[in-house]
Design a protein around this motif. Structure first.
Motif, PDB file in Angstrom:
ATOM      1  N   SER A  90       0.824  -1.200   0.000  1.00  0.00           N
ATOM      2  CA  SER A  90       0.000   0.000   0.000  1.00  0.00           C
ATOM      3  C   SER A  90       0.865   1.261   0.000  1.00  0.00           C
ATOM      4  O   SER A  90       1.956   1.284   0.583  1.00  0.00           O
ATOM      5  CB  SER A  90      -0.900   0.009   1.236  1.00  0.00           C
ATOM      6  N   ASP A  91       0.371   2.316  -0.647  1.00  0.00           N
ATOM      7  CA  ASP A  91       1.072   3.602  -0.624  1.00  0.00           C
ATOM      8  C   ASP A  91       1.117   4.178   0.788  1.00  0.00           C
ATOM      9  O   ASP A  91       1.942   5.054   1.072  1.00  0.00           O
ATOM     10  CB  ASP A  91       0.390   4.596  -1.567  1.00  0.00           C
ATOM     11  N   SER A  92       0.227   3.695   1.650  1.00  0.00           N
ATOM     12  CA  SER A  92       0.171   4.221   3.018  1.00  0.00           C
ATOM     13  C   SER A  92       1.235   3.606   3.923  1.00  0.00           C
ATOM     14  O   SER A  92       1.411   4.037   5.057  1.00  0.00           O
ATOM     15  CB  SER A  92      -1.214   3.967   3.628  1.00  0.00           C
ATOM     16  N   LEU A  93       1.949   2.600   3.418  1.00  0.00           N
ATOM     17  CA  LEU A  93       2.937   1.933   4.258  1.00  0.00           C
ATOM     18  C   LEU A  93       4.146   2.833   4.502  1.00  0.00           C
ATOM     19  O   LEU A  93       4.842   3.221   3.570  1.00  0.00           O
ATOM     20  CB  LEU A  93       3.399   0.626   3.614  1.00  0.00           C
ATOM     21  N   ASP A  94       4.358   3.173   5.767  1.00  0.00           N
ATOM     22  CA  ASP A  94       5.561   3.881   6.174  1.00  0.00           C
ATOM     23  C   ASP A  94       6.170   3.114   7.342  1.00  0.00           C
ATOM     24  O   ASP A  94       5.663   2.066   7.738  1.00  0.00           O
ATOM     25  CB  ASP A  94       5.256   5.339   6.541  1.00  0.00           C
ATOM     26  N   THR A  95       7.242   3.612   7.899  1.00  0.00           N
ATOM     27  CA  THR A  95       7.906   2.895   8.975  1.00  0.00           C
ATOM     28  C   THR A  95       6.993   2.726  10.179  1.00  0.00           C
ATOM     29  O   THR A  95       7.004   1.691  10.855  1.00  0.00           O
ATOM     30  CB  THR A  95       9.203   3.615   9.385  1.00  0.00           C
ATOM     31  N   GLY A  96       6.157   3.735  10.449  1.00  0.00           N
ATOM     32  CA  GLY A  96       5.237   3.655  11.575  1.00  0.00           C
ATOM     33  C   GLY A  96       4.227   2.542  11.407  1.00  0.00           C
ATOM     34  O   GLY A  96       3.997   1.751  12.339  1.00  0.00           O
ATOM     35  N   LEU A  97       3.597   2.456  10.236  1.00  0.00           N
ATOM     36  CA  LEU A  97       2.617   1.397   9.988  1.00  0.00           C
ATOM     37  C   LEU A  97       3.299   0.035   9.964  1.00  0.00           C
ATOM     38  O   LEU A  97       2.770  -0.940  10.497  1.00  0.00           O
ATOM     39  CB  LEU A  97       1.879   1.648   8.671  1.00  0.00           C
TER      40      LEU A  97
END
Length: 201
Positions: free
Chosen positions: A36-43
């Motif tokens: 997902s484009d929403s995937l960052d280190t936090g997620l």
């Protein structure tokens, strides 16, 4: 999760496990946020923490089970240590994380094998996911991505050896049903747990 190629010569339990879990497997894969484009280190960190909450609980239950088939080296296949390593690298203390309270039944050899089928099969997609996390987040096995490559270059061999072991365990019709039911329950309970942790799409 499992992507084994089945041939007519393989025992029916493998075919039944694959067909019985297919819908649940596909549904869960579509909701995981790895691509997902929403995937960052936090997620990603929250996702690993959720995985840990499930794996720690289920592997602890397996470690105390009287139904592990003779000759199966459970200790060599535990994934929790890799998750702990990743979480510590991402500055999370695994000891502070909640664990999943509802696990599949593991009260027979067949049900234990069904659970193991899902956990072992989950390693197969790890190489693709590992490359995605390396490219997208810059993480590797040393700084937060050990779990996704837990078997390293031996992933294929480990899966094949598990299938061979599964093939050698004598299961009657009831045992096969117990394996499939436990595998389906593992998928569904895992998805519900991840949903509760708000890490699914």
């Amino acid at each position: 999760m499992p992507h084994d190629t089945l041939t007519p010569s393989l025992p029916s339990v493998l075919a039944e496990l694959r067909s019985g879990t297919h819908t649940l497997h596909v549904a869960l894969e579509k909701r995981l946020p790895f691509f997902s484009d929403s995937l960052d280190t936090g997620l990603y960190t929250r996702l690993l923490a959720a995985y840990y909450g499930f794996y720690q609980a289920i592997e602890d239950a397996l470690s105390h089970s009287a139904w592990i088939p003779p000759g199966f080296d459970l200790h060599a296949r535990l994934k929790t240590p890799a998750l702990e390593q990743d979480l510590q690298a991402l500055n999370i203390n695994p000891g502070t994380l909640a664990q999943c309270p509802t696990l599949p039944a593991m009260n027979s050899q067949g049900s234990v094998l069904g659970v193991l089928y899902v956990l072992e099969g989950a390693t197969l997609g790890g190489n693709v996911l590992r490359k995605r996390i390396a490219e997208h987040l810059g993480l590797d096995a040393h700084n937060g991505c050990a779990f996704l490559y837990v078997y390293g270059e031996a992933t294929g061999r480990q899966w094949k050896s598990f299938l061979e072991f599964l093939s050698d365990v004598p299961l009657d019709a009831q045992g096969c049903d117990e394996a499939v039911n436990a595998a389906c329950s593992t998928f569904s309970r895992f998805e519900r747990w991840l949903e509760r942790q708000e890490v699914l799409l």
